[in-house]
Design a protein around this motif. Structure first.
Motif, PDB file in Angstrom:
ATOM      1  N   SER A  75       0.742  -0.987   0.314  1.00  0.00           N
ATOM      2  CA  SER A  75       0.205  -0.033   0.433  1.00  0.00           C
ATOM      3  C   SER A  75       0.463   0.999   0.029  1.00  0.00           C
ATOM      4  O   SER A  75       0.233   2.596  -0.243  1.00  0.00           O
ATOM      5  CB  SER A  75      -1.046   0.334   1.692  1.00  0.00           C
ATOM      6  OG  SER A  75      -0.490   0.199   2.461  1.00  0.00           O
ATOM      7  N   ARG A  76       2.546   1.086   0.232  1.00  0.00           N
ATOM      8  CA  ARG A  76       2.062   1.996  -0.027  1.00  0.00           C
ATOM      9  C   ARG A  76       3.824   2.521  -1.177  1.00  0.00           C
ATOM     10  O   ARG A  76       3.986   3.297  -1.192  1.00  0.00           O
ATOM     11  CB  ARG A  76       4.232   2.286   1.766  1.00  0.00           C
ATOM     12  CG  ARG A  76       3.485   1.781   3.083  1.00  0.00           C
ATOM     13  CD  ARG A  76       4.650   2.266   4.148  1.00  0.00           C
ATOM     14  NE  ARG A  76       3.868   1.443   5.110  1.00  0.00           N
ATOM     15  CZ  ARG A  76       4.956   1.853   6.103  1.00  0.00           C
ATOM     16  NH1 ARG A  76       5.712   2.660   6.504  1.00  0.00           N
ATOM     17  NH2 ARG A  76       3.893   2.115   7.696  1.00  0.00           N
ATOM     18  N   GLY A  77       3.499   1.478  -1.717  1.00  0.00           N
ATOM     19  CA  GLY A  77       3.867   1.559  -3.158  1.00  0.00           C
ATOM     20  C   GLY A  77       5.020   1.876  -3.391  1.00  0.00           C
ATOM     21  O   GLY A  77       6.327   2.445  -2.858  1.00  0.00           O
ATOM     22  N   TRP A  78       5.767   0.691  -4.362  1.00  0.00           N
ATOM     23  CA  TRP A  78       7.494   1.173  -4.924  1.00  0.00           C
ATOM     24  C   TRP A  78       7.264   0.409  -5.942  1.00  0.00           C
ATOM     25  O   TRP A  78       6.627  -0.920  -6.236  1.00  0.00           O
ATOM     26  CB  TRP A  78       8.731   0.742  -3.758  1.00  0.00           C
ATOM     27  CG  TRP A  78       9.560   0.779  -4.500  1.00  0.00           C
ATOM     28  CD1 TRP A  78      10.549  -0.015  -4.799  1.00  0.00           C
ATOM     29  CD2 TRP A  78      10.329   2.438  -4.365  1.00  0.00           C
ATOM     30  NE1 TRP A  78      11.715   1.075  -5.092  1.00  0.00           N
ATOM     31  CE2 TRP A  78      11.941   2.259  -4.698  1.00  0.00           C
ATOM     32  CE3 TRP A  78       9.786   3.664  -4.761  1.00  0.00           C
ATOM     33  CZ2 TRP A  78      12.131   4.341  -5.268  1.00  0.00           C
ATOM     34  CZ3 TRP A  78      10.738   4.784  -5.293  1.00  0.00           C
ATOM     35  CH2 TRP A  78      12.013   4.472  -5.470  1.00  0.00           C
ATOM     36  N   PRO A  79       8.353   1.091  -7.010  1.00  0.00           N
ATOM     37  CA  PRO A  79       8.150  -0.282  -8.190  1.00  0.00           C
ATOM     38  C   PRO A  79       9.013  -0.739  -8.466  1.00  0.00           C
ATOM     39  O   PRO A  79       9.076  -1.744  -9.390  1.00  0.00           O
ATOM     40  CB  PRO A  79       8.514   1.013  -9.445  1.00  0.00           C
ATOM     41  CG  PRO A  79       9.298   2.196  -8.852  1.00  0.00           C
ATOM     42  CD  PRO A  79       8.875   2.467  -7.302  1.00  0.00           C
ATOM     43  N   SER A 105      10.528   9.198   6.850  1.00  0.00           N
ATOM     44  CA  SER A 105       8.655   8.181   6.859  1.00  0.00           C
ATOM     45  C   SER A 105       8.426   7.448   5.275  1.00  0.00           C
ATOM     46  O   SER A 105       8.052   6.454   5.336  1.00  0.00           O
ATOM     47  CB  SER A 105       7.174   9.075   6.099  1.00  0.00           C
ATOM     48  OG  SER A 105       7.575  10.552   5.455  1.00  0.00           O
ATOM     49  N   GLY A 106       9.241   7.741   4.547  1.00  0.00           N
ATOM     50  CA  GLY A 106       9.675   7.383   2.954  1.00  0.00           C
ATOM     51  C   GLY A 106       8.646   7.419   1.925  1.00  0.00           C
ATOM     52  O   GLY A 106       8.367   7.421   1.298  1.00  0.00           O
ATOM     53  N   ARG A 107       7.909   8.112   2.197  1.00  0.00           N
ATOM     54  CA  ARG A 107       6.526   8.944   1.517  1.00  0.00           C
ATOM     55  C   ARG A 107       7.341   9.559   0.226  1.00  0.00           C
ATOM     56  O   ARG A 107       7.915  10.663  -0.023  1.00  0.00           O
ATOM     57  CB  ARG A 107       5.940  10.234   1.756  1.00  0.00           C
ATOM     58  CG  ARG A 107       4.926  10.632   1.181  1.00  0.00           C
ATOM     59  CD  ARG A 107       4.291  11.935   2.450  1.00  0.00           C
ATOM     60  NE  ARG A 107       5.016  13.175   2.613  1.00  0.00           N
ATOM     61  CZ  ARG A 107       5.515  14.218   2.240  1.00  0.00           C
ATOM     62  NH1 ARG A 107       4.924  14.340   0.164  1.00  0.00           N
ATOM     63  NH2 ARG A 107       5.829  15.291   2.582  1.00  0.00           N
ATOM     64  N   PRO A 108       6.490   8.913  -1.199  1.00  0.00           N
ATOM     65  CA  PRO A 108       7.123   9.621  -1.929  1.00  0.00           C
ATOM     66  C   PRO A 108       6.869  10.427  -2.369  1.00  0.00           C
ATOM     67  O   PRO A 108       5.910  11.435  -2.481  1.00  0.00           O
ATOM     68  CB  PRO A 108       6.700   8.503  -3.495  1.00  0.00           C
ATOM     69  CG  PRO A 108       6.046   7.440  -3.026  1.00  0.00           C
ATOM     70  CD  PRO A 108       5.926   7.952  -1.267  1.00  0.00           C
TER      71      PRO A 108
END
Length: 545
Positions: A299-303, A336-339
């Motif tokens: 859900s936090r997403g990363w390619p 936070s790692g937020r993109p």
């Protein structure tokens, strides 16, 4: 019993010296079949013989011509768990049995594997067909396995058509006089010669049963406390967030005996998938805890993979720059790692060997061909240093900068093992490694630039250009894949990752280095305030030490 060089070898009891000598003879005989199968009925002492071999002839101090490189007690173990356990002992990275077979074959070094209790594996025939037999197809692999004649494991071997067989039911492998003397000592029945188990009146052992998956999943904290190989067997074929996270973290989970560390690893793998389970696992005290992570499909997403990373400064202060294998660079919030954004590049993205941030926040790239370039088209960054180092024909393999310096400065490593530092028109060079420099990082310590380098030779070295003699901080027999360096209120922090996925963190304020694994190869490292950021082959994670 004393062996070569005065080494103590454990006693082989019950008159089994002939069997032990035969097994050692097989190890020394390079012309013997590459599969040796230990056979015999219940109580014949098959496991005892292989346990003796593993105790006395595994480890670095064992003679090279009789050394066992990995031991897999197979009772209750699945094929997947077996691959993880063997890979850990061999210092290889393998997520699947196929990965391990490929890694062993490509490395090409002689490997001797010992597999006691193979008949008690979760699925003996599958373990042989999917892992052990494919390993034996490599000419440099030899295998000793406990597998009774006619059993599912014995019949599944095909790679070695005519294996050596040591049948412990045959009397020539047991010295009768020593057997009878042992029986007198143990109050056993000598009439049961040559079977120690029957002489002691012991029933045949039942295979170990794995824990129930339903019980384990009822409280995710149980997963951390249970035997990781048994958990792997129990979760085989199960769907859901937790089994998927266990599968991703598996190579790290079988590599540690500390339940709290296993909980920290699994918790980090659950970020973005099952936050409730992650919260429960965080209740176990560990020497580190995940702060955030981004994995594919979470859900936090990363390619996907992170091949290079850099801690931002200047306009990128409080951010991380993360490059994928194709050279596309994205920024995320450090805390936070937020993109946040995708970095606009001066040229088309291309695969990178390194990424660093110089003074003023300018990103510098080292591409896969060894060429230095600024990330942005606008003037700025250490242009003089890039021109001086990039045009020197050094065969560049790594790059680093010290962002806190106000002047034109840059460090590079080359294919010969040298590290070069350029600052304000002057260049210093030092031979630090045997073979290519594979990773480089820099920081200011007391106003003095300090560099840390890692090499193909597996060593980690600290160097203060023009000020200090190089210091070897660490070394292992694996290539370094990433390093990171920072100096803060708690002193200097040095992190290094090796190609088998192990990360060691040295802190001047602490004693022993902290070791950690996440279950994937670590391709990039960065230290930002109290966080260690790991770019891996399948995502990115930040941990708090």
């Amino acid at each position: 019993m004393t062996g070569d060089g005065g080494r103590r070898i454990p006693a082989l009891r019950a008159g089994r010296r002939p069997a032990g000598l035969a097994l050692l003879g097989w190890l020394k005989d390079g012309m013997a079949p590459r599969l040796c199968r230990i056979s015999g009925g219940p109580g014949a002492g098959k496991s005892h013989l292989l346990d003796w071999l593993a105790e006395g002839f595994s480890g670095k101090d064992a003679p090279a011509d009789r050394r066992v490189h990995a031991v897999l007690p197979a009772a209750g173990v699945s094929t997947r768990g077996a691959a993880w356990a063997l890979a850990h002992q061999l210092g290889l990275t393998a997520r699947t049995p196929e990965d391990l077979v490929t890694a062993v074959d490509e490395e090409g070094r002689p490997v001797v594997l010992c597999v006691p209790r193979l008949d008690e594996a979760a699925d003996p025939a599958a373990l042989v067909a999917e892992l052990l037999d494919p390993l034996l197809r490599s000419e440099h692999v030899r295998l000793i396995a406990e597998a009774a004649e006619g059993g599912p494991a014995a019949t599944a071997f095909t790679a070695v058509p005519a294996p050596a067989v040591l049948d412990l039911d045959l009397p020539q492998w047991t010295d009768r006089a020593r057997f009878e003397a042992w029986c007198a000592t143990e109050q056993a029945d000598p009439a049961q010669y040559p079977s120690p188990g029957r002489a002691l009146g012991r029933p045949a052992a039942d295979p170990r049963r794995p824990e129930s998956a339903a019980d384990l999943l009822r409280d995710v904290r149980l997963l951390a406390h249970a035997d990781p190989l048994a958990v792997t067997t129990a979760l085989d074929g199960r769907s859901g967030m937790v089994p998927t996270a266990w599968d991703a973290a598996g190579p790290a989970l079988v590599a540690t005996a500390d339940p709290a560390v296993r909980a920290a690893v699994l918790r980090t793998r659950l970020f973005g998938f099952d936050e409730e389970a992650a919260e429960l696992l965080g209740q176990l005290p560990a020497p580190w805890q995940g702060a955030w992570a981004m994995w594919p499909d979470s859900s936090r997403g990363w390619p996907g993979p992170v091949a290079s990373l850099a801690v931002g400064s200047g306009p990128y202060a409080g951010q991380l720059l993360l490059a994928d294998p194709g050279g596309v660079i994205r920024t995320v919030d450090t805390a936070s790692g937020r993109p946040l954004a995708r970095l606009p590049l001066a040229a088309e993205a291309r695969p990178l060997r390194g990424l660093t941030v110089a003074h003023g926040g300018d990103a510098v790239l080292l591409d896969a061909g060894g060429a230095l370039a600024p990330a942005a088209a606008e003037p700025g960054g250490p242009r003089g240093a890039m021109a001086a180092l990039g045009g020197a024909g050094l065969g560049l393999s790594a790059v680093a900068a010290v962002a806190d310096l106000p002047e034109d400065a840059l460090a590079v490593g080359d294919e010969t093992g040298a590290v070069h530092w350029y600052r304000s028109g002057e260049r210093w060079s030092e031979e630090l490694h045997q073979g290519p420099v594979t990773a480089l990082a820099g920081t200011l310590s007391g106003g003095i630039p300090v560099l840390v380098s890692g090499g193909f030779d597996g060593s980690v070295r600290l160097w203060g250009p023009g000020a200090n003699q190089p210091l070897e901080l660490d070394r292992r027999g694996r290539e370094i894949s990433a390093v990171a360096l920072a100096d803060g209120a708690l002193g200097m922090t040095v992190a290094a990752a090796w190609s088998d996925g192990l990360v060691r963190v040295h802190r001047s304020a602490a004693g022993r280095p902290l070791e950690l694994r996440l279950g994937s190869p670590v391709w990039a490292l960065g230290v930002a305030e109290d966080l260690l950021v790991l770019g891996t082959s399948d995502g990115v994670a930040a941990i708090r030490l």
